[in-house]
Enzyme design. Structure first.
Site, PDB file in Angstrom:
ATOM      1  N   LYS A 195       0.851  -1.191   0.000  1.00  0.00           N
ATOM      2  CA  LYS A 195       0.000   0.000   0.000  1.00  0.00           C
ATOM      3  C   LYS A 195       0.886   1.239   0.000  1.00  0.00           C
ATOM      4  O   LYS A 195       1.519   1.569   1.006  1.00  0.00           O
ATOM      5  CB  LYS A 195      -0.937   0.047   1.217  1.00  0.00           C
ATOM      6  CG  LYS A 195      -2.028   1.105   0.969  1.00  0.00           C
ATOM      7  CD  LYS A 195      -2.626   1.717   2.195  1.00  0.00           C
ATOM      8  CE  LYS A 195      -1.856   2.840   2.806  1.00  0.00           C
ATOM      9  NZ  LYS A 195      -1.712   4.063   1.972  1.00  0.00           N
ATOM     10  N   GLY A 248       6.952   5.001   8.350  1.00  0.00           N
ATOM     11  CA  GLY A 248       6.115   6.197   8.444  1.00  0.00           C
ATOM     12  C   GLY A 248       6.299   6.849   9.791  1.00  0.00           C
ATOM     13  O   GLY A 248       7.354   6.719  10.420  1.00  0.00           O
ATOM     14  N   SER A 249       5.248   7.524  10.249  1.00  0.00           N
ATOM     15  CA  SER A 249       5.359   8.289  11.491  1.00  0.00           C
ATOM     16  C   SER A 249       5.291   7.391  12.716  1.00  0.00           C
ATOM     17  O   SER A 249       4.709   6.303  12.677  1.00  0.00           O
ATOM     18  CB  SER A 249       4.226   9.318  11.551  1.00  0.00           C
ATOM     19  OG  SER A 249       2.989   8.638  11.567  1.00  0.00           O
ATOM     20  N   THR A 252       1.550   6.736  13.640  1.00  0.00           N
ATOM     21  CA  THR A 252       0.877   5.641  12.908  1.00  0.00           C
ATOM     22  C   THR A 252       1.521   4.298  13.248  1.00  0.00           C
ATOM     23  O   THR A 252       0.828   3.280  13.347  1.00  0.00           O
ATOM     24  CB  THR A 252       0.920   5.921  11.385  1.00  0.00           C
ATOM     25  OG1 THR A 252       0.290   7.174  11.148  1.00  0.00           O
ATOM     26  CG2 THR A 252       0.202   4.855  10.588  1.00  0.00           C
ATOM     27  N   GLU A 270       9.715   1.082  10.866  1.00  0.00           N
ATOM     28  CA  GLU A 270      10.801   2.055  10.661  1.00  0.00           C
ATOM     29  C   GLU A 270      10.156   3.419  10.772  1.00  0.00           C
ATOM     30  O   GLU A 270       9.414   3.830   9.876  1.00  0.00           O
ATOM     31  CB  GLU A 270      11.455   1.823   9.290  1.00  0.00           C
ATOM     32  CG  GLU A 270      12.870   2.389   9.240  1.00  0.00           C
ATOM     33  CD  GLU A 270      12.919   3.815   8.771  1.00  0.00           C
ATOM     34  OE1 GLU A 270      12.756   4.718   9.639  1.00  0.00           O
ATOM     35  OE2 GLU A 270      13.111   4.050   7.577  1.00  0.00           O
ATOM     36  N   CYS A 305      14.059  10.185   6.634  1.00  0.00           N
ATOM     37  CA  CYS A 305      13.963   9.712   8.029  1.00  0.00           C
ATOM     38  C   CYS A 305      15.289   9.874   8.768  1.00  0.00           C
ATOM     39  O   CYS A 305      15.299  10.140   9.961  1.00  0.00           O
ATOM     40  CB  CYS A 305      13.469   8.274   8.085  1.00  0.00           C
ATOM     41  SG  CYS A 305      14.411   7.148   7.071  1.00  0.00           S
ATOM     42  N   GLU A 402      10.092  15.671  15.228  1.00  0.00           N
ATOM     43  CA  GLU A 402      10.494  15.498  13.833  1.00  0.00           C
ATOM     44  C   GLU A 402       9.713  16.480  12.971  1.00  0.00           C
ATOM     45  O   GLU A 402       8.484  16.483  12.976  1.00  0.00           O
ATOM     46  CB  GLU A 402      10.190  14.069  13.357  1.00  0.00           C
ATOM     47  CG  GLU A 402      10.654  13.844  11.927  1.00  0.00           C
ATOM     48  CD  GLU A 402      10.402  12.429  11.431  1.00  0.00           C
ATOM     49  OE1 GLU A 402       9.278  11.933  11.592  1.00  0.00           O
ATOM     50  OE2 GLU A 402      11.338  11.834  10.873  1.00  0.00           O
TER      51      GLU A 402
HETATM   52  O1  TXE Z   1       2.779   9.521   7.726  1.00  0.00           O
HETATM   53  P1  TXE Z   1       1.913   8.265   8.135  1.00  0.00           P
HETATM   54  P2  TXE Z   1       2.374  10.821   6.887  1.00  0.00           P
HETATM   55  C1  TXE Z   1       6.715  11.273   9.449  1.00  0.00           C
HETATM   56  C2  TXE Z   1       7.038  12.721   9.159  1.00  0.00           C
HETATM   57  C3  TXE Z   1       5.768  13.235   8.568  1.00  0.00           C
HETATM   58  C4  TXE Z   1       4.738  12.468   9.358  1.00  0.00           C
HETATM   59  C5  TXE Z   1       3.388  12.333   8.732  1.00  0.00           C
HETATM   60  O2  TXE Z   1       7.309  13.385  10.357  1.00  0.00           O
HETATM   61  O3  TXE Z   1       5.619  14.607   8.729  1.00  0.00           O
HETATM   62  O4  TXE Z   1       5.318  11.200   9.514  1.00  0.00           O
HETATM   63  O5  TXE Z   1       3.478  11.813   7.407  1.00  0.00           O
HETATM   64  C6  TXE Z   1      -0.302   4.785   6.047  1.00  0.00           C
HETATM   65  N1  TXE Z   1      -3.121   1.956   9.308  1.00  0.00           N
HETATM   66  N2  TXE Z   1       7.186  10.387   8.413  1.00  0.00           N
HETATM   67  O6  TXE Z   1       1.040  11.350   7.296  1.00  0.00           O
HETATM   68  O7  TXE Z   1       0.559   8.661   8.590  1.00  0.00           O
HETATM   69  C7  TXE Z   1      -0.388   5.963   5.102  1.00  0.00           C
HETATM   70  O8  TXE Z   1      -1.485   5.823   4.224  1.00  0.00           O
HETATM   71  C8  TXE Z   1      -2.324   1.574   8.296  1.00  0.00           C
HETATM   72  C9  TXE Z   1       8.457   9.739   8.659  1.00  0.00           C
HETATM   73  O9  TXE Z   1       2.555  10.527   5.457  1.00  0.00           O
HETATM   74  O10 TXE Z   1       2.734   7.486   9.068  1.00  0.00           O
HETATM   75  C10 TXE Z   1       0.981   5.891   4.430  1.00  0.00           C
HETATM   76  O11 TXE Z   1       0.961   4.887   3.420  1.00  0.00           O
HETATM   77  N3  TXE Z   1      -1.655   2.442   7.507  1.00  0.00           N
HETATM   78  C11 TXE Z   1       8.687   8.641   7.732  1.00  0.00           C
HETATM   79  C12 TXE Z   1       1.892   5.443   5.570  1.00  0.00           C
HETATM   80  O12 TXE Z   1       1.037   4.825   6.528  1.00  0.00           O
HETATM   81  C13 TXE Z   1      -1.766   3.761   7.778  1.00  0.00           C
HETATM   82  C14 TXE Z   1       8.235   8.788   6.347  1.00  0.00           C
HETATM   83  C15 TXE Z   1       2.659   6.577   6.252  1.00  0.00           C
HETATM   84  O13 TXE Z   1       1.736   7.490   6.756  1.00  0.00           O
HETATM   85  C16 TXE Z   1      -2.576   4.219   8.833  1.00  0.00           C
HETATM   86  C17 TXE Z   1       6.970   9.467   6.232  1.00  0.00           C
HETATM   87  C18 TXE Z   1      -3.266   3.252   9.623  1.00  0.00           C
HETATM   88  N4  TXE Z   1      -4.046   3.591  10.654  1.00  0.00           N
HETATM   89  C19 TXE Z   1       6.517  10.248   7.244  1.00  0.00           C
HETATM   90  N5  TXE Z   1      -2.479   5.568   8.860  1.00  0.00           N
HETATM   91  C20 TXE Z   1      10.001   7.928   7.810  1.00  0.00           C
HETATM   92  N6  TXE Z   1      10.210   7.126   8.839  1.00  0.00           N
HETATM   93  O14 TXE Z   1      10.813   8.023   6.912  1.00  0.00           O
HETATM   94  C21 TXE Z   1      -1.656   5.945   7.864  1.00  0.00           C
HETATM   95  N7  TXE Z   1      -1.217   4.853   7.199  1.00  0.00           N
END
Ligand code: TXE
Length: 498
Positions: A195, A248-249, A252, A270, A305, A402
């Site tokens: 996804k 991701g975050s 989440t 991660e 990240c 972050e």
């Molecule tokens: O991240 P999310 P977002 C951090 C960075 C950024 C913040 C928000 O600080 O400003 O996160 O970014 C999916 N169940 N990073 O909103 O929400 C979502 O659809 C399952 C750091 O983009 O974490 C996407 O595919 N999946 C990071 C993915 O999770 C869910 C890189 C990431 O989204 C979900 C990106 C749920 N309940 C952002 N909610 C890094 N580590 O490099 C969301 N998603």
């Protein structure tokens, strides 16, 4: 400016993009769509479907079927599986310009970064893991417990593919981070439902097309597009998923971790970082250090990240190093990603730009001093000047949270102990960089830094053979390298008594 490839023009001409399930495009059950925007000019580049629970179920069941013990994928020799992954890598390379252009269109990043990190990085990662298919091994074991009746035994472990993998990826490196999950999962013999992020879903669909061309059996690699709350949540909660791999975050990641535990599903997370760059006064080449620190935070608009977003500079050289980094920031050419002379492109979305600007405001309210940047320089597109703050200590909230944008905070330190205390004073622990010519100082720091990745005298760069992951709230588990492929296996212990 490069000419858009014919392949990309044809791909974009579809306008409405659907999921990729069981080897073909699949319209899906839902009505809801996500509009994909080019962050450089705010124009629409396509629409994707929001995957419903039913769409997710279909994808997971296709992956489950492709994982059955008698399926083409499971009965294939490791060598043949490796050949398909190798071919996949070659196709990514062959179509690298199309992939890179698509990533720049949907993410906004500089084309040179899309070429090297996304298309180039993914090709390297698939090729690396193509080699791992033939090297997965268990162990033979001598047991302490004697066998009943003085019989002999032969004990060993087998590494088996874990099953259907749910890979949830973010938007900052949509193709390369997908490859860090998909390549080792497939190398281990698993099947995958990917996804992509709602911001950058198109490149994942292009990857799925190439996977089919590489000879991957239907159902082995599926893509369901959509958001987090509907599609991502349905995928992570699906009982037939045996492993969730997420980048991701932290917010989440915690939700996904809890969902995984409800089904006792394996999970790797991660998550974000707030990585320190530590600059000692003993530099040989101050210019190279300033360039390295600047690259560590401003590359990919700071949406990395492992970005070095806190720089600790030894007091004696604080003003000099800060001035050098600020001059680099001030000279950066802010332009769209297709401009080959650009040093910094737009952020990924309007919402993200707003969030980053909110941090800049908060930094000033908290008493940090704005040294340079902080403004949105263009009317159209989500651009932000590279921004540098200085602060006397770790107190301002911009130093803890972050930001995920081109925003650097500089803080002075006295000595090695002070640097360590300040660098480790964070909930996160993904990466750190040390800038010194003194190897013994570097080794002492490496020993005590709470970070999953440490680089000395260079910004952090990923490599397929170098594990990546975090301490503390930066995550659980490691990606890439040998650990990366073993993440997708489960161990069976066997004892034959005779
Ligand atoms: O991240 P999310 P977002 C951090 C960075 C950024 C913040 C928000 O600080 O400003 O996160 O970014 C999916 N169940 N990073 O909103 O929400 C979502 O659809 C399952 C750091 O983009 O974490 C996407 O595919 N999946 C990071 C993915 O999770 C869910 C890189 C990431 O989204 C979900 C990106 C749920 N309940 C952002 N909610 C890094 N580590 O490099 C969301 N998603």
């Amino acid at each position: 400016m490069p000419t858009i490839t014919d392949q990309l023009s044809q791909f974009l001409a579809k306008k409405d993009h659907t999921h990729f399930i069981n080897g073909q495009y699949h319209a899906g059950e839902g009505e809801e769509q996500i509009t994909v925007i080019n962050p450089a000019n705010e124009e629409v580049i396509g629409q994707v479907a929001v995957g419903t629970k039913a769409d997710v179920h279909q994808a997971v069941m296709a992956a489950k079927k492709a994982f059955q013990h008698d399926s083409p994928w499971r009965t294939m020799s490791p060598d043949d599986r490796g050949k398909i992954l190798y071919r996949f890598a070659e196709l990514i390379e062959l179509h690298s310009e199309t992939i890179a252009q698509l990533v720049t269109l949907e993410n906004g990043k500089l084309i040179k970064d899309s070429r090297s990190s996304d298309a180039g990085g993914a090709a390297k990662t698939f090729r690396y893991y193509a080699g791992w298919t033939t090297k997965i091994e268990g162990e033979t074991l001598d047991l302490s417990q004697p066998q009943k009746g003085g019989r002999q035994n032969f004990a060993f472990t087998r590494r088996e593919p874990i099953g259907v993998v749910a890979a949830i990826v973010p938007w900052n490196f949509p193709v390369s981070i997908a490859s860090w999950k998909v390549a080792p999962a497939l190398a281990a013999g698993c099947t995958v439902v990917l996804k992509p992020s709602e911001e950058t879903p198109l490149s994942a669909l292009l990857l799925a097309e190439l996977a089919m061309e590489a000879g991957m059996p239907a159902g082995v690699f599926n893509v369901v597009t959509g958001d987090g709350k509907t599609t991502g949540a349905a995928l992570t909660a699906h009982p037939e998923v045996k492993k969730i791999t997420f980048t991701g975050s932290t917010y989440t990641g915690k939700i996904i971790g809890k969902t995984a535990m409800d089904n006792v599903t394996g999970v790797s997370l991660e998550l974000g970082g707030k990585s320190p760059a530590i600059v000692f006064e003993d530099q040989i080449d101050f210019e190279a250090t300033a360039k390295g620190v600047a690259a560590g935070i401003f590359r990919n608009q700071g949406q990395v990240c492992v970005a070095g977003s806190r720089v600790y500079i030894q007091k004696k050289v604080f003003d000099k190093v800060l001035t050098d980094i600020s001059h680099i920031a001030q000279k950066m050419n802010i332009s769209h990603g297709f401009d080959e002379t650009a040093d910094i492109g737009p952020l990924v979305s309007k919402g993200h730009l707003k969030k980053v600007c909110g941090y800049i405001e908060k930094g000033q309210q908290d008493g940090a001093t704005l040294i340079t940047g902080g403004k949105t320089p263009k009317e159209k597109g989500y651009y932000l000047q590279p921004t540098i703050f200085s602060a006397p200590d770790n107190r301002p909230s911009i130093i803890e949270e972050e930001i995920f944008g081109p925003v650097l905070a500089a803080i002075p330190f006295d000595d090695l102990e002070d640097a360590l205390q300040k660098a480790n004073d964070s909930q996160m622990g993904l990466a750190a960089t040390i800038w010194t010519k003194d190897i013994s100082k570097a080794i002492k720091m490496i020993d005590r830094l709470e970070a999953g990745v440490v680089y000395v005298n260079s910004p952090v760069r990923s490599d397929p053979n170098l594990p990546l992951g975090g301490y503390k709230q930066s995550g659980i588990g490691r990606e890439l390298g040998k650990t990366g492929v073993y993440n997708y296996t489960t161990l069976k212990s066997v004892n034959i008594v005779f």
